[in-house]
Design a protein around this motif. Structure first.
Motif, PDB file in Angstrom:
ATOM      1  N   ASN A 279     -19.860   4.920  -2.056  1.00 61.04           N
ATOM      2  CA  ASN A 279     -19.736   4.019  -3.224  1.00 61.04           C
ATOM      3  C   ASN A 279     -20.921   3.602  -3.253  1.00 61.04           C
ATOM      4  O   ASN A 279     -21.516   4.068  -4.372  1.00 61.04           O
ATOM      5  CB  ASN A 279     -18.636   4.062  -3.547  1.00 61.04           C
ATOM      6  CG  ASN A 279     -17.263   4.545  -3.413  1.00 61.04           C
ATOM      7  OD1 ASN A 279     -16.945   5.828  -3.867  1.00 61.04           O
ATOM      8  ND2 ASN A 279     -15.996   4.068  -3.786  1.00 61.04           N
TER       9      ASN A 279
ATOM     10  N   SER B  70      -1.970   7.072   2.130  1.00 59.86           N
ATOM     11  CA  SER B  70      -2.931   7.553   3.441  1.00 59.86           C
ATOM     12  C   SER B  70      -3.505   7.999   3.318  1.00 59.86           C
ATOM     13  O   SER B  70      -3.107   9.233   3.230  1.00 59.86           O
ATOM     14  CB  SER B  70      -2.142   7.092   4.266  1.00 59.86           C
ATOM     15  OG  SER B  70      -2.937   7.089   5.765  1.00 59.86           O
TER      16      SER B  70
ATOM     17  N   LEU C 151     -18.545   8.952   6.472  1.00 53.35           N
ATOM     18  CA  LEU C 151     -16.854   9.140   6.041  1.00 53.35           C
ATOM     19  C   LEU C 151     -16.448   8.343   7.202  1.00 53.35           C
ATOM     20  O   LEU C 151     -15.979   9.486   7.831  1.00 53.35           O
ATOM     21  CB  LEU C 151     -16.320   9.747   5.035  1.00 53.35           C
ATOM     22  CG  LEU C 151     -14.974   9.134   4.891  1.00 53.35           C
ATOM     23  CD1 LEU C 151     -15.697   7.764   3.533  1.00 53.35           C
ATOM     24  CD2 LEU C 151     -14.287  10.070   4.196  1.00 53.35           C
ATOM     25  N   LYS C 152     -15.839   7.342   7.557  1.00 50.70           N
ATOM     26  CA  LYS C 152     -15.537   6.394   8.626  1.00 50.70           C
ATOM     27  C   LYS C 152     -14.593   6.254   8.333  1.00 50.70           C
ATOM     28  O   LYS C 152     -14.661   5.395   6.953  1.00 50.70           O
ATOM     29  CB  LYS C 152     -16.440   5.565   9.311  1.00 50.70           C
ATOM     30  CG  LYS C 152     -17.874   6.305   9.916  1.00 50.70           C
ATOM     31  CD  LYS C 152     -17.383   7.082  10.746  1.00 50.70           C
ATOM     32  CE  LYS C 152     -18.929   8.040  10.841  1.00 50.70           C
ATOM     33  NZ  LYS C 152     -18.671   9.253  11.988  1.00 50.70           N
ATOM     34  N   ASN C 153     -12.893   5.853   8.631  1.00 48.95           N
ATOM     35  CA  ASN C 153     -12.174   5.596   8.488  1.00 48.95           C
ATOM     36  C   ASN C 153     -11.533   5.630   7.258  1.00 48.95           C
ATOM     37  O   ASN C 153     -10.600   5.086   6.643  1.00 48.95           O
ATOM     38  CB  ASN C 153     -11.967   4.362   8.768  1.00 48.95           C
ATOM     39  CG  ASN C 153     -12.616   3.741  10.361  1.00 48.95           C
ATOM     40  OD1 ASN C 153     -12.155   4.259  11.534  1.00 48.95           O
ATOM     41  ND2 ASN C 153     -13.489   2.715  10.550  1.00 48.95           N
ATOM     42  N   ASP C 154     -11.591   6.885   6.526  1.00 47.28           N
ATOM     43  CA  ASP C 154     -11.304   6.534   5.328  1.00 47.28           C
ATOM     44  C   ASP C 154     -11.502   5.830   4.322  1.00 47.28           C
ATOM     45  O   ASP C 154     -11.114   6.002   3.013  1.00 47.28           O
ATOM     46  CB  ASP C 154     -10.270   7.043   5.013  1.00 47.28           C
ATOM     47  CG  ASP C 154      -9.688   8.844   6.241  1.00 47.28           C
ATOM     48  OD1 ASP C 154     -10.101   9.843   5.904  1.00 47.28           O
ATOM     49  OD2 ASP C 154      -9.346   8.830   7.170  1.00 47.28           O
ATOM     50  N   ASP C 155     -13.075   5.160   4.407  1.00 48.29           N
ATOM     51  CA  ASP C 155     -13.414   4.303   3.492  1.00 48.29           C
ATOM     52  C   ASP C 155     -14.433   4.706   2.807  1.00 48.29           C
ATOM     53  O   ASP C 155     -15.267   4.869   3.824  1.00 48.29           O
ATOM     54  CB  ASP C 155     -13.556   2.862   4.624  1.00 48.29           C
ATOM     55  CG  ASP C 155     -14.100   1.930   3.648  1.00 48.29           C
ATOM     56  OD1 ASP C 155     -14.138   1.668   2.254  1.00 48.29           O
ATOM     57  OD2 ASP C 155     -13.808   0.318   4.399  1.00 48.29           O
TER      58      ASP C 155
ATOM     59  N   LYS D 212       1.197  -1.358  -0.135  1.00 46.68           N
ATOM     60  CA  LYS D 212      -0.164  -0.001  -0.260  1.00 46.68           C
ATOM     61  C   LYS D 212       0.557   1.282  -0.605  1.00 46.68           C
ATOM     62  O   LYS D 212       2.113   1.017   1.086  1.00 46.68           O
ATOM     63  CB  LYS D 212      -0.989  -0.033   0.797  1.00 46.68           C
ATOM     64  CG  LYS D 212      -1.874   0.733   0.992  1.00 46.68           C
ATOM     65  CD  LYS D 212      -2.816   0.407   2.767  1.00 46.68           C
ATOM     66  CE  LYS D 212      -4.170   2.602   2.008  1.00 46.68           C
ATOM     67  NZ  LYS D 212      -5.029   1.973   3.527  1.00 46.68           N
TER      68      LYS D 212
ATOM     69  N   SER E  36     -16.432   2.228   0.992  1.00 45.44           N
ATOM     70  CA  SER E  36     -16.792   1.784  -0.013  1.00 45.44           C
ATOM     71  C   SER E  36     -18.396   2.189   0.605  1.00 45.44           C
ATOM     72  O   SER E  36     -19.449   1.474  -1.066  1.00 45.44           O
ATOM     73  CB  SER E  36     -16.793   0.176   0.809  1.00 45.44           C
ATOM     74  OG  SER E  36     -15.009   0.219   1.268  1.00 45.44           O
TER      75      SER E  36
END
Length: 498
Positions: free
Chosen positions: A436, A374, A427-431, A371, A433
């Motif tokens: 989207n 971040s 938006l939690k934990n910058d995810d 990865k 998913s």
């Protein structure tokens, strides 16, 4: 006593050439009686110096030695003076001797013990209170994959014991974090630690063996007060004990592959495993290693009052998106830091973005493995929800998931404000998913409103995708087929039996 060459000269001049004691004495500038003594001496064996018994001091010498050894582990300002030791002997041990006797003994013993400690650095392998450090690697199962991770081993040659911790890398921050964890778990600091020429500690080796150390490692050594030694290049045998212990740890504790869910929790289990391993006899001394380990403990330095902050600081210029690069990995800052110098605080598991008052603005988990980026969205969303027009000129669209950048491009200014506030809220934990998926579901029938996206988000979040059929309490009338005119309304009022 004269030197061997002088004695040989005297014996040759007097016994072989027949010179008088006086003439030889004049030539050498010494007393004729000294010439006579060595010319006629029969025996030259070295005699042991007889120790005079001291009925007053002898009983308290072990006590003073114990105090001196304890104090040598502390900073100078915390060490007892000879006067204080004398007062304690008088008060607690009924000492009847003089202060001057105690002062002379303490001064002499401190010098002897200090010289012994320094000289002990040469034959490191069997000295109590010393250690050796090195990294090894072992396979671990993480998220259904087998990966190699490094583990740090500190071994104690005198007792043949060790501690170890697993880390995501062999960088400076992991090395110092591992050493510090071990020091504080042990409750002391080895007097001397021998290392290989680890790149986290050594920047450069010069031709004569001198070394340039990394700044963070140097400050760490000063903080804990131990003496460090490095092996000569390509001379791993100079730390042979830890080399063997690295293999022992891998074979006995890390194979076959351990499954890691939480690395910090896994490391906490390793202290007990290392300590239980000591309950066996030493391979040479025929004594339990746990007992020898206590001797190691007695010879460690005391811990300082505060822990060391195992971090390095770096000034990095952010790109036009406000992203900074640390160790080939990208970390977000804030849109207001775009193209500016940013101060970064790097620990073994975090990368923190600081403002000009050294306050943490953004905190990232440090990236390892494949990865490479971040992204913490909160600083961007907070600013952009207040100034949505700025988004078109900040190039920040390129950082959003494509589905969201396309949606925001099609929004009015007011819609952008609402959409950005929604992202900041959900938006939690910058995810992205769930967001989207919610946007994709809401866009099935065209450009959705923010409320529609929010409704879809919570529907997906609560998995509320099925609807239960409501059973009416009373029978509902049959709905007639569509016909022209008003006559079909009469059917609603017909009785069921008709």
């Amino acid at each position: 006593m004269l030197a061997v060459a002088q004695i040989d000269y005297i014996r040759h001049e007097v016994n072989q050439k027949g010179e008088t004691y006086a003439s030889v004495g004049r030539k050498m500038g010494i007393d004729p009686r000294t010439v006579s003594k060595y010319a006629n001496q029969e025996e030259f064996n070295k005699k042991e110096k007889q120790k005079r018994k001291s009925p007053v001091m002898d009983p308290v010498k072990p006590i003073l030695d114990k105090w001196i050894k304890e104090d040598l582990k502390k900073k100078k300002k915390y060490q007892r003076t000879a006067k204080r030791m004398f007062e304690q002997l008088e008060k607690f041990h009924s000492f009847k001797g003089s202060y001057r006797t105690v002062r002379d003994y303490v001064s002499r013993r401190k010098k002897e013990l200090t010289v012994t400690t320094v000289d002990a650095a040469l034959p490191l392998e069997a000295i109590p209170g010393t250690a050796q450090v090195d990294f090894g690697t072992a396979p671990f199962k993480y998220q259904s994959e087998v990966i190699d991770l490094p583990y740090l081993v500190m071994s104690f040659p005198y007792s043949n014991t060790f501690y170890f911790q697993v880390f995501p890398s062999e960088n400076t921050e992991c090395l110092l974090e591992g050493l510090q964890r071990m020091f504080h778990h042990m409750g002391g600091v080895p007097k001397i630690i021998r290392f290989d020429n680890l790149s986290p500690a050594v920047k450069k080796i010069h031709s004569k063996g001198e070394r340039d150390l990394t700044d963070t490692f140097e400050r760490f050594v000063l903080h804990y007060g131990f003496k460090y030694e490095f092996c000569n290049p390509r001379k791993g045998n100079e730390k042979g004990h830890v080399e063997a212990m690295v293999k022992y740890v891998r074979n006995n504790f890390l194979l076959p592959e351990n499954t890691i869910l939480d690395l910090d929790q896994f490391n906490k289990t390793l202290w007990k495993q290392a300590e239980e391993d000591r309950d066996r006899p030493h391979y040479e001394k025929n004594i339990l290693q746990s007992k020898l380990y206590k001797v190691d403990q007695e010879n460690w330095l005391m811990l300082p009052e505060k822990e060391f902050h195992c971090a390095r600081y770096q000034d990095v210029r952010a790109d036009k998106y406000g992203m900074v690069t640390v160790d080939k990995k990208q970390y977000s800052t804030s849109p207001r830091f775009a193209k500016q110098l940013v101060r970064v605080c790097i620990t073994y598991n975090t990368v923190n973005i600081l403002n000009d008052r050294n306050e943490v603005v953004v905190k990232h988990s440090r990236l390892y493995g494949i990865k490479r980026k971040s992204m913490i969205w909160q600083p961007y969303l907070d600013l952009l929800s207040k100034r949505p027009r700025a988004i078109k000129y900040s190039s920040i669209y390129n950082q959003f998931p494509t589905i969201w950048s396309d949606y925001l491009n099609d929004c009015t200014e007011e819609e952008q404000k609402k959409a950005l506030r929604l992202l900041g809220e959900l938006l939690k934990n910058d995810d992205f998913s769930l967001l989207n998926e919610a946007l994709q579901t809401a866009s099935v029938h065209g450009h959705p409103s923010v409320d529609q996206i929010k409704h879809c988000f919570y529907t997906i979040l609560n998995q509320n995708t099925s609807h239960t059929t409501i059973q009416p309490k009373v029978p509902l009338p049959r709905v007639p087929e569509i016909t022209r005119g008003l006559s079909h309304y009469d059917t609603f009022f017909q009785k069921e039996d008709q």
